[in-house]
Write an enzyme that holds these catalytic residues in place. Structure first.
Site, PDB file in Angstrom:
ATOM      1  N   CYS A 382      57.291   8.778 -14.426  1.00 28.15           N
ATOM      2  CA  CYS A 382      56.298   9.941 -14.855  1.00 28.15           C
ATOM      3  C   CYS A 382      56.880  10.910 -13.409  1.00 28.15           C
ATOM      4  CB  CYS A 382      55.182   9.261 -14.455  1.00 28.15           C
ATOM      5  SG  CYS A 382      53.767  10.666 -14.435  1.00 28.15           S
ATOM      6  N   HIS A 508      53.586   5.886 -18.490  1.00 28.04           N
ATOM      7  CA  HIS A 508      54.027   4.525 -18.045  1.00 28.04           C
ATOM      8  C   HIS A 508      54.421   3.902 -18.915  1.00 28.04           C
ATOM      9  CE1 HIS A 508      52.809   6.344 -13.898  1.00 28.04           C
ATOM     10  NE2 HIS A 508      52.124   7.638 -14.787  1.00 28.04           N
ATOM     11  N   GLU A 510      55.211   0.771 -18.247  1.00 26.62           N
ATOM     12  CA  GLU A 510      54.922  -0.692 -17.755  1.00 26.62           C
ATOM     13  C   GLU A 510      53.396  -1.032 -18.275  1.00 26.62           C
ATOM     14  OE1 GLU A 510      55.313   2.456 -16.090  1.00 26.62           O
ATOM     15  OE2 GLU A 510      53.263   2.903 -14.352  1.00 26.62           O
TER      16      GLU A 510
HETATM   17  N1  GLN Z   1      52.539  13.546  -9.544  1.00 25.46           N
HETATM   18  C1  GLN Z   1      52.717  13.975 -11.218  1.00 25.46           C
HETATM   19  C2  GLN Z   1      52.034  14.795 -11.579  1.00 25.46           C
HETATM   20  O1  GLN Z   1      50.623  14.289 -11.564  1.00 25.46           O
HETATM   21  C3  GLN Z   1      53.344  12.449 -11.295  1.00 25.46           C
HETATM   22  C4  GLN Z   1      51.681  11.211 -11.140  1.00 25.46           C
HETATM   23  C5  GLN Z   1      52.433   9.928 -11.497  1.00 25.46           C
HETATM   24  O2  GLN Z   1      53.499  10.007 -11.606  1.00 25.46           O
HETATM   25  N2  GLN Z   1      51.582   9.135 -11.752  1.00 25.46           N
HETATM   26  O3  GLN Z   1      52.001  14.745 -12.739  1.00 25.46           O
END
Ligand code: GLN
Length: 541
Positions: A382, A508, A510
């Site tokens: 992410c 994600h 995970e």
């Molecule tokens: N801050 C980034 C976004 O909003 C990544 C978010 C995250 O890592 N969950 O796109």
């Protein structure tokens, strides 16, 4: 079979592991062939934990249908392999919001709206929501907080009413703490007695007691607890600290927790649960001697719960690769060009963590540059993936000021930018791109090879995305966008072909790794890290 409802409450102190006990029982019942799900009721007023800082509540877990949820739901999925949804996590805020909406609609026909019966009825309706689908034999409901908290009272009152309505189709497991007083060299049962008494005062008689303890509780002491708490002696089990949470189901089964629960609910326990695949995992875990060292670069490294699902996915992947996981937390705020070599040189692989905001971000770029130049297996998740893109833009494409508009809204090279549909949103809660979306992978990508398929579905939680205006330029310079959403063309996965293992995912992965089905991308990453570690070791000889 009628749907059965099991309530799990906690007393004495918080953090006793109600989530793990609930998940362990679910794991055992599932291994006996029953259809089981677990839900968590959190007594706080937030609608969901999505707006909570990780310092408050650890990681925010995301369900398939895009609900930002308590991290215990991660345990539920890891132990049961059953995906959770928004129905699996309810807060006081959600209950009140729904009651207030009904009041405004006029559903209460002029009645005074009160905690009893309106709030408790709404809680009961939510408890039964999953049961009414007909998809489950057992609904395990974990009540967050501890008995005696003012804010959990309406939940406990609902449990009292449900027990009365459901009779044998319901059961209450109470988890308490039996402290060991070093100076007196004694285990103390009084806090447990008090906590059960408090529950009884609320009209709830626990059927089963699980005693959390650091040392073995003698049988005579367990009998004494049973006697003082009106619980059958065989329904008092202990939960002693174990090296791994994944051993808890086995320890619970050794004390017949699953059989006791079934019998008390009028179900004859046939045979034994089929725990072979689970035992196989534990066996691998115990036999693993060689170590794989992974560095996790993030800004919440002092919080053990902030990256819970990443830790667990890595642990599962290491275990299936017959390795012990040595996870080194690397504080992104402390990384500098001067110390990066020292901080990362012993890593077999590096993960760049998800996150929000500016703090610690420059350290992630320093780590990524170093890993890219040294060809270390690297996994960006992410925000970690977004950092991979920015670092590449800065140091390979030559855009020194490249950034995400999250960090610098006026950057001239906005290689990561706010998604179109996010631009008009001003509310923070529940408004990100959340939940499972399709991703199509290029056939020859590392990711497709890891998954063994080109069509995957993984969960998201972000507002920003790879800016497709730059795509051709990145691809010409060697970073490929190998995964995209087929409907929106949002970039989901980037890779640098030719490197050992360089994968960034906007999603994600995970969240979907479980004990019996580890996430393939993590398994592949850890395998690459092991191979690299081996090579590095040979070079050093
Ligand atoms: N801050 C980034 C976004 O909003 C990544 C978010 C995250 O890592 N969950 O796109």
């Amino acid at each position: 079979m009628e749907t059965k409802y099991i309530f799990v409450t906690g007393g004495v102190v918080s953090s006793l592991g109600k989530g793990i006990i609930s998940a362990s029982l679910a794991c055992l019942l599932k291994s006996r062939g029953y259809r089981v799900t677990i839900q968590k009721f959190d007594p706080y007023i937030n609608i969901d934990p999505g707006t909570l800082n990780p310092y408050e509540h650890g990681e925010c877990y995301v369900t398939v249908d895009g609900h930002e949820a308590d991290l215990d739901l991660g345990h539920y999925e890891r132990f049961t392999n059953v995906p959770t949804t928004r129905a699996n996590n309810i807060t006081t805020g959600r209950i009140y919001q729904s009651v207030i909406d009904k009041e405004r609609r006029g559903d209460y026909l002029g009645k005074t709206v009160q905690i009893i019966p309106h709030i408790t009825d709404e809680i009961k309706r939510n408890v039964k929501l999953l049961g009414n689908t007909g998809d489950f034999d057992f609904i395990i409901t974990e009540i967050g907080g501890t008995v005696g908290d003012i804010e959990s009272l309406p939940f406990l009152e609902s449990v009292r009413q449900l027990r009365w309505e459901l009779g044998m189709d319901s059961l209450c497991i109470h988890l308490t703490y039996v402290p060991y007083l070093k100076a007196a060299k004694e285990l103390k049962t009084k806090p447990t007695q008090h906590s059960v008494k408090q529950l009884q005062q609320l009209g709830i008689q626990p059927d089963v007691l699980v005693l959390r303890t650091e040392c073995d509780i003698p049988v005579a002491m367990r009998r004494k607890i049973a006697q003082f708490c009106n619980v059958a002696p065989d329904a008092v089990v202990q939960s002693i600290d174990l090296p791994s949470i994944y051993e808890v189901p086995v320890m619970m089964h050794a004390q017949h927790l699953d059989e006791t629960v079934l019998r008390k609910m009028g179900v004859a326990p046939h045979g034994e649960p089929h725990m072979e695949p689970w035992m196989n995992f534990l066996d691998k875990m115990k036999r693993a001697e060689k170590v794989v060292t992974i560095g996790l670069v993030g800004k919440y490294v002092e919080l053990q719960d902030a990256y819970k699902s990443i830790n667990e996915s890595l642990f599962q992947a290491a275990t299936y690769n017959d390795r012990k996981l040595q996870l080194k937390y690397i504080h992104s705020e402390k990384l500098t060009d001067q110390n990066v070599d020292e901080m990362l040189k012993d890593m077999d692989g590096v993960i760049i963590a998800p996150g929000f905001g500016q703090r610690g971000i420059e350290g992630k770029f320093i780590a990524l540059k170093w890993c890219r130049e040294h060809d270390i297996p690297t996994f960006g998740i992410c925000l970690g993936m977004q950092c991979m893109v920015i670092e590449f833009a800065r140091n390979v494409l030559g855009y020194a000021d490249a950034n995400s508009t999250e960090m610098n809204p006026t950057t001239p090279h906005n290689v990561i930018d706010l998604m179109e549909e996010q631009k008009s949103i001003s509310n923070m809660g529940g408004t990100m791109r959340l939940g499972a979306y399709d991703c199509r992978l290029a056939e020859d990508s590392t990711a497709a090879k890891a998954y063994g398929t080109t069509e995957v579905k993984e969960r998201h939680r972000h507002r920003f995305e790879f800016n497709n205006d730059y795509r051709a330029e990145f691809e010409r310079a060697g970073m490929r966008c190998v995964g995209e959403n087929p409907a929106t063309h949002l970039v989901e996965v980037v890779e640098i072909p030719g490197m050992r293992w360089w994968v960034g995912t906007q999603y994600h992965p995970e969240y979907t790794g479980t004990v019996l089905a580890p996430n393939p991308l993590f398994v592949s990453f850890v395998k690459a890290a092991i191979d690299y570690g081996r090579k590095r070791e040979m070079n050093q000889l």
